[in-house]
Motif scaffolding. Structure first.
Motif, PDB file in Angstrom:
ATOM      1  N   PRO A  84      10.218  -5.344 -12.540  1.00 24.74           N
ATOM      2  CA  PRO A  84      11.169  -4.226 -12.624  1.00 24.74           C
ATOM      3  C   PRO A  84      12.015  -4.226 -13.888  1.00 24.74           C
ATOM      4  O   PRO A  84      12.544  -3.183 -14.275  1.00 24.74           O
ATOM      5  CB  PRO A  84      12.030  -4.422 -11.364  1.00 24.74           C
ATOM      6  N   GLN A  85      12.152  -5.376 -14.538  1.00 24.53           N
ATOM      7  CA  GLN A  85      12.899  -5.430 -15.806  1.00 24.53           C
ATOM      8  C   GLN A  85      12.236  -4.564 -16.881  1.00 24.53           C
ATOM      9  O   GLN A  85      12.856  -4.246 -17.895  1.00 24.53           O
ATOM     10  CB  GLN A  85      12.972  -6.880 -16.315  1.00 24.53           C
ATOM     11  N   TYR A 105      -2.124  -4.533 -15.819  1.00 21.33           N
ATOM     12  CA  TYR A 105      -2.052  -4.112 -14.414  1.00 21.33           C
ATOM     13  C   TYR A 105      -1.219  -2.835 -14.296  1.00 21.33           C
ATOM     14  O   TYR A 105      -1.615  -1.874 -13.616  1.00 21.33           O
ATOM     15  CB  TYR A 105      -1.450  -5.225 -13.553  1.00 21.33           C
ATOM     16  N   ARG A 106      -0.048  -2.808 -14.955  1.00 25.43           N
ATOM     17  CA  ARG A 106       0.827  -1.635 -14.877  1.00 25.43           C
ATOM     18  C   ARG A 106       0.134  -0.391 -15.408  1.00 25.43           C
ATOM     19  O   ARG A 106       0.413   0.727 -14.979  1.00 25.43           O
ATOM     20  CB  ARG A 106       2.121  -1.890 -15.661  1.00 25.43           C
ATOM     21  N   GLN A 107      -0.781  -0.592 -16.357  1.00 27.16           N
ATOM     22  CA  GLN A 107      -1.491   0.539 -16.946  1.00 27.16           C
ATOM     23  C   GLN A 107      -2.810   0.842 -16.236  1.00 27.16           C
ATOM     24  O   GLN A 107      -3.594   1.669 -16.703  1.00 27.16           O
ATOM     25  CB  GLN A 107      -1.735   0.272 -18.436  1.00 27.16           C
ATOM     26  N   GLY A 108      -3.042   0.154 -15.119  1.00 23.00           N
ATOM     27  CA  GLY A 108      -4.228   0.437 -14.325  1.00 23.00           C
ATOM     28  C   GLY A 108      -5.485  -0.287 -14.753  1.00 23.00           C
ATOM     29  O   GLY A 108      -6.579   0.026 -14.275  1.00 23.00           O
ATOM     30  N   ASN A 109      -5.359  -1.284 -15.639  1.00 26.02           N
ATOM     31  CA  ASN A 109      -6.525  -2.018 -16.147  1.00 26.02           C
ATOM     32  C   ASN A 109      -6.627  -3.373 -15.447  1.00 26.02           C
ATOM     33  O   ASN A 109      -6.405  -4.430 -16.054  1.00 26.02           O
ATOM     34  CB  ASN A 109      -6.415  -2.218 -17.668  1.00 26.02           C
ATOM     35  N   CYS A 110      -6.960  -3.368 -14.163  1.00 26.75           N
ATOM     36  CA  CYS A 110      -6.922  -4.609 -13.382  1.00 26.75           C
ATOM     37  C   CYS A 110      -7.983  -5.614 -13.822  1.00 26.75           C
ATOM     38  O   CYS A 110      -7.727  -6.828 -13.844  1.00 26.75           O
ATOM     39  CB  CYS A 110      -7.085  -4.286 -11.895  1.00 26.75           C
ATOM     40  N   GLU A 111      -9.164  -5.132 -14.155  1.00 26.92           N
ATOM     41  CA  GLU A 111     -10.227  -6.050 -14.587  1.00 26.92           C
ATOM     42  C   GLU A 111      -9.826  -6.736 -15.895  1.00 26.92           C
ATOM     43  O   GLU A 111     -10.056  -7.936 -16.083  1.00 26.92           O
ATOM     44  CB  GLU A 111     -11.552  -5.311 -14.750  1.00 26.92           C
ATOM     45  N   CYS A 130      18.274  -7.544 -21.217  1.00 25.28           N
ATOM     46  CA  CYS A 130      17.767  -8.736 -20.522  1.00 25.28           C
ATOM     47  C   CYS A 130      18.043 -10.026 -21.284  1.00 25.28           C
ATOM     48  O   CYS A 130      17.742 -11.116 -20.782  1.00 25.28           O
ATOM     49  CB  CYS A 130      16.258  -8.606 -20.295  1.00 25.28           C
ATOM     50  N   TYR A 131      18.574  -9.929 -22.511  1.00 25.23           N
ATOM     51  CA  TYR A 131      18.714 -11.123 -23.339  1.00 25.23           C
ATOM     52  C   TYR A 131      19.689 -12.135 -22.747  1.00 25.23           C
ATOM     53  O   TYR A 131      19.486 -13.348 -22.867  1.00 25.23           O
ATOM     54  CB  TYR A 131      19.162 -10.748 -24.752  1.00 25.23           C
ATOM     55  N   GLU A 132      20.744 -11.652 -22.113  1.00 22.80           N
ATOM     56  CA  GLU A 132      21.711 -12.574 -21.512  1.00 22.80           C
ATOM     57  C   GLU A 132      21.044 -13.373 -20.396  1.00 22.80           C
ATOM     58  O   GLU A 132      21.239 -14.591 -20.290  1.00 22.80           O
ATOM     59  CB  GLU A 132      22.914 -11.793 -20.975  1.00 22.80           C
TER      60      GLU A 132
END
Length: 495
Positions: free
Chosen positions: A24-25, A61-67, A154-156
């Motif tokens: 989620p970050q 994975y997020r882009q639908g390229n699971c293989e 997210c750096y902190e």
């Protein structure tokens, strides 16, 4: 597998520490850009970068390229075995977690369970908590690298992850380098510190070099930070040594190029950037840096020759447009490159094109706070210097201040507003709006007594102004209906 078993599996997956749980970050991150940077990182083979194949798998994975994601995780395992040998099991905790999640999403539930079983064997001796995960330094470190490649907010947290890793393994060069990188970026966001002795990144980069004198990236990062503190002799020596030790490292080349550009040795910087582009030709960062170099040459030409040689100037403007334009074509979310392109248009008299870019940027949604603040700053500068509208510039600088506190863009908005307000007060000491602006600035800076004084002056010249009354009430919450300040400014101040 029954629904009950599927739900049981999902509960266990939810206990893991891996990219699928940290994901989620990255909800508002340009995935294509992150993917390109990870691919470049793999090509470059950085010394300390975590396991880019792990994160690349999650992006795929997020882009639908699971293989493709599965192949990335297989490569991550291969690299971990090759590099870490006996330490493979601890290093594989995140990778196995990613594989369990990926197989689950691919409907391969028995394979997902098999990786959960492997994690239980690995983690049980390491933790008193859930036996399918263990917050060992290797996991904290991997999470730290992931957060550093996400977004600046997210750096902190990334810094804290590396700090946790170092609690158990204080001499680990990788975690020390990650910690130094997080500190360096956080200090860059907040602006230049006044003294090197208060810079945490300076101390931490020196610590990295103590542990690993061959760490050239840390060496040139330290040089950049010391350059900000005017410690030029040591900074020059650090950069020269880094280039001697690692002449073919694209990371060293890009940082060294930035160093020489700031030092006004622009031709040297361009030469180093061209070498770096040979390794990673699709790096939007490098193209943007090239544009900044040609802009420095353009500004120097104008300083030295008044309006400059028209022929040379036209070539430099085209170079700036080429590199800034290429940067945001490669990375459409690269807001700074678009702002810099608009700035060159203004320098070239193309105001309409610049305004079109500004309008497009203002209409964007899901813009990061850093980028939104940069947009407001540039709009304020445009209104101040090109349309000569102090009123409109005040609006944009104010909006910029409200987005986030303490960044370098915040400080620039603050400085511009203070200059405008004091200039207006010099012209008219009874200018209530100018006093109100100063009150707002003092309040933003945490200088409450000065803020109260300014808001009282503003209210003296604009009695009954609700904005100033509310501001004073917030600054003096103990004020009651019978207070002398309340009586002074009228019944509207009281409850």
């Amino acid at each position: 597998m029954s629904d009950t078993l599927r739900e049981s599996l999902l509960v266990k997956l939810g206990q893991l520490q891996c990219h699928f749980m940290w994901g989620p970050q990255m909800d508002d991150v340009d995935l294509d850009d992150v993917k390109q940077r990870l691919q470049d990182s793999i090509i470059i083979g950085g010394k300390h970068q975590g396991v880019p194949h792990n994160q690349l798998a999650y992006i795929n994975y997020r882009q639908g390229n699971c293989e493709e994601a599965l192949r990335d995780l297989e490569e991550a395992e291969r690299r971990l075995r090759e590099i870490h040998g006996d330490g493979f099991e601890r290093r594989s905790i995140v990778t196995h977690g990613n594989r369990a999640w990926l197989h689950y999403h691919m409907g391969q539930l028995s394979e997902a369970q098999s990786y959960l079983d492997k994690l239980e064997v690995t983690c049980s001796p390491l933790t008193q908590g859930p036996h399918i995960t263990a917050m060992v330094p290797e996991v904290w470190g991997e999470k730290g690298w992931f957060l550093l490649s996400s977004r600046s907010q997210c750096y902190e947290e990334a810094k804290e992850c590396f700090a946790r890793a170092l609690e158990e393994d204080p001499d680990n060069t990788e975690w020390n380098m990650g910690y130094a990188t997080a500190l360096y970026r956080l200090e860059s966001i907040s602006g230049i510190l006044k003294r090197p002795e208060v810079s945490q990144s300076v101390r931490q980069l020196r610590r990295v070099l103590e542990l690993d004198p061959g760490e050239s990236v840390a060496r040139v990062m330290l040089a950049l930070r010391l350059q900000e503190f005017q410690q030029q002799a040591e900074a020059n020596e650090l950069v020269e040594e880094a280039l001697r030790k690692s002449p073919g490292s694209p990371f060293v080349l890009r940082y060294a190029a930035k160093f020489y550009r700031i030092q006004q040795d622009v031709d040297e910087a361009i030469g180093l950037l061209k070498k770096a582009l040979e390794f990673t030709p699709r790096s939007s960062f490098l193209h943007h840096q090239m544009g900044m170099c040609y802009r420095e040459k353009l500004l120097a030409l104008r300083r030295n020759q008044g309006s400059g040689d028209p022929g040379v100037e036209a070539v430099l403007i085209d170079d700036c447009k080429l590199y800034f334009g290429t940067a945001f074509e490669m990375k459409p979310s690269f807001i700074l490159a678009q702002l810099d392109f608009a700035g060159i248009c203004l320098m070239n008299g193309e105001s309409n094109r610049a305004v079109e870019i500004y309008n497009n940027l203002q209409s964007l949604e899901d813009v990061t706070p850093d980028d939104k603040q940069a947009i407001e700053l540039q709009l304020g500068l445009y209104e101040l210097h090109h349309t000569k509208s102090e009123s409109n510039s005040i609006h944009h600088f104010m909006e910029g201040l409200k987005i986030q506190h303490g960044t370098k863009y915040w400080k620039k908005c603050y400085t511009k507003l203070e200059q405008i307000a004091r200039r207006q007060i010099n012209r008219n000491p009874h200018d209530s709006r100018a006093w109100g602006i100063l009150g707002f600035l003092h309040r933003e800076a945490g200088e409450n007594s000065e803020a109260v004084e300014c808001f009282e002056k503003a209210l003296r010249f604009d009695r009954g102004n609700e904005e100033y009354i509310i501001a004073l009430r917030e600054l003096c919450p103990s004020t009651s209906a019978g207070d002398t300040r309340t009586r002074r400014f009228g019944a509207r101040f009281s409850d």
